[in-house]
Design an enzyme around this catalytic site. Structure first.
Site, PDB file in Angstrom:
ATOM      1  N   HIS A 203      38.248  43.433  42.655  1.00  0.00           N
ATOM      2  CA  HIS A 203      39.621  42.772  42.094  1.00  0.00           C
ATOM      3  C   HIS A 203      39.706  43.097  40.776  1.00  0.00           C
ATOM      4  O   HIS A 203      38.783  43.246  39.919  1.00  0.00           O
ATOM      5  CB  HIS A 203      39.707  41.352  42.463  1.00  0.00           C
ATOM      6  CG  HIS A 203      40.540  40.200  41.428  1.00  0.00           C
ATOM      7  ND1 HIS A 203      39.856  39.875  40.114  1.00  0.00           N
ATOM      8  CD2 HIS A 203      41.762  40.240  41.505  1.00  0.00           C
ATOM      9  CE1 HIS A 203      41.016  39.454  39.875  1.00  0.00           C
ATOM     10  NE2 HIS A 203      41.908  39.195  40.617  1.00  0.00           N
TER      11      HIS A 203
ATOM     12  N   ASN B 112      42.766  42.272  37.230  1.00  0.00           N
ATOM     13  CA  ASN B 112      44.118  42.147  36.856  1.00  0.00           C
ATOM     14  C   ASN B 112      44.517  42.218  35.457  1.00  0.00           C
ATOM     15  O   ASN B 112      43.256  41.987  34.633  1.00  0.00           O
ATOM     16  CB  ASN B 112      44.618  40.886  37.402  1.00  0.00           C
ATOM     17  CG  ASN B 112      44.184  39.520  36.614  1.00  0.00           C
ATOM     18  OD1 ASN B 112      44.690  39.243  35.567  1.00  0.00           O
ATOM     19  ND2 ASN B 112      43.068  38.830  37.298  1.00  0.00           N
TER      20      ASN B 112
ATOM     21  N   HIS C 248      28.409  47.059  35.321  1.00  0.00           N
ATOM     22  CA  HIS C 248      28.653  46.142  33.900  1.00  0.00           C
ATOM     23  C   HIS C 248      28.505  47.179  32.696  1.00  0.00           C
ATOM     24  O   HIS C 248      28.829  46.764  31.743  1.00  0.00           O
ATOM     25  CB  HIS C 248      27.310  45.309  34.218  1.00  0.00           C
ATOM     26  CG  HIS C 248      27.574  44.132  35.071  1.00  0.00           C
ATOM     27  ND1 HIS C 248      28.428  43.060  34.797  1.00  0.00           N
ATOM     28  CD2 HIS C 248      27.200  43.853  36.367  1.00  0.00           C
ATOM     29  CE1 HIS C 248      28.407  42.121  35.732  1.00  0.00           C
ATOM     30  NE2 HIS C 248      27.630  42.502  36.995  1.00  0.00           N
TER      31      HIS C 248
END
Length: 309
Positions: free
Chosen positions: A114, A116, A153
């Site tokens: 995901h 955004n 990461h």
């Protein structure tokens, strides 16, 4: 927070539309079979106007579903999800734009992802506009691979590096805290980056952070899905994937502020819920077999940690 810099919504819109194009092109390249359905839509003028374009790829060779949504909506009053922590903004009109995406790969060894990036400006006649940025990306694997987590990461850290040595740690911690199913007392995935109400350094610096996060999404995710898309699996792994997808649905419907903002602002429901997986399963009080990969995943891998230590 307000600054003397004048925000440039048009430049934000241009960047977001370009980001949507770039990500969709790469997903189609990886999948090799399916193409995105493009669905342009307009928001009713009585609700404030605006619109967007939802793009959904379904039943692909690699992606069971992939959705990439651009929206640019306006409203006469900020919804409660946006003003709960900022009551001084109640009653302001707003313009909110962003790109949001969720990919559900077919292979259980390839993680759901995901991301955004968004911009919101709240205005009131006779007063200075109030604006902020938000966004991030997070990874939801079903089986644990340390090399994937480290790559994910480290790329997130690279996205934050130009903005100060403390930014990555702050945004990682906020991601671990946000994407947590409180009713299950477990993380949704292995985190990444999350930020909201971001105005640090003024408009130019904040816009630059949004672009860096957006631009680092593909380098963070593509190597992982390409490593995993061809791994052989059985019905056991598929069943585990479908069961764990249920956690993804629970978070989006119970805790996600973006979903709540969309519903409260009377957004387009098909675009709001495009993040849902096409297939999902729930099993009453399901417990993985002791000593299994699935049990180790829950007990050891799916816990916040410093992956780059």
């Amino acid at each position: 927070m307000t600054t003397t810099e004048t925000p440039r919504p048009k430049d934000v819109e241009t960047y977001l539309r370009s980001l949507q194009d770039r990500i969709c092109a790469e997903v189609e390249r990886i999948d090799g079979r399916a193409k995105f359905l493009r669905d342009a839509w307009q928001r009713d003028a009585s609700e404030g106007g605006g619109g967007g374009e939802s793009r959904v790829l379904a039943d692909g060779a690699v992606f069971e579903r992939a959705g990439v949504n651009f929206s640019d909506i306006r409203g006469t009053r900020l919804p409660p999800a946006a003003t709960a922590a900022r009551p001084e903004l109640v009653g302001r009109g707003f313009r909110a734009m962003g790109v949001s995406l969720v990919f559900h790969p077919r292979n259980p060894y390839a993680p759901t992802v995901h991301a955004n990036v968004r911009f919101l400006i709240a205005e009131k006649e006779g007063e200075e506009p109030v604006w902020w940025f938000g966004g991030g990306f997070d990874l939801t694997p079903y089986y644990g691979f340390t090399e994937d987590a480290v790559h994910w990461h480290s790329t997130a850290r690279d996205a934050c590096a130009p903005f100060g040595p403390e930014v990555f740690g702050k945004l990682k911690a906020q991601c671990d805290d946000y994407f947590f199913l409180k009713h299950r007392n477990e993380p949704r995935g292995i985190g990444g980056l999350f930020y909201d109400d971001w105005t640090v350094g003024g408009f130019e610096a904040s816009f630059a952070l949004m672009q860096s996060v957006g631009d680092h999404f593909l380098p963070a995710y593509v190597p992982i899905v390409e490593r995993r898309l061809g791994m052989p699996y059985t019905q056991r792994e598929r069943d585990w994937q479908l069961y764990r997808r249920g956690r993804y649905v629970e978070f989006n419907l119970v805790w996600d502020r973006g979903t709540l903002f969309g519903l409260q602002s009377k957004g387009r429901i098909e675009s709001i819920l495009m993040s849902m997986p096409p297939l999902v399963a729930w099993h009453y009080n399901h417990q993985p077999e002791p000593g299994s990969l699935e049990a180790a995943f829950l007990a050891d891998f799916l816990r916040p940690r410093d992956w780059l230590a």
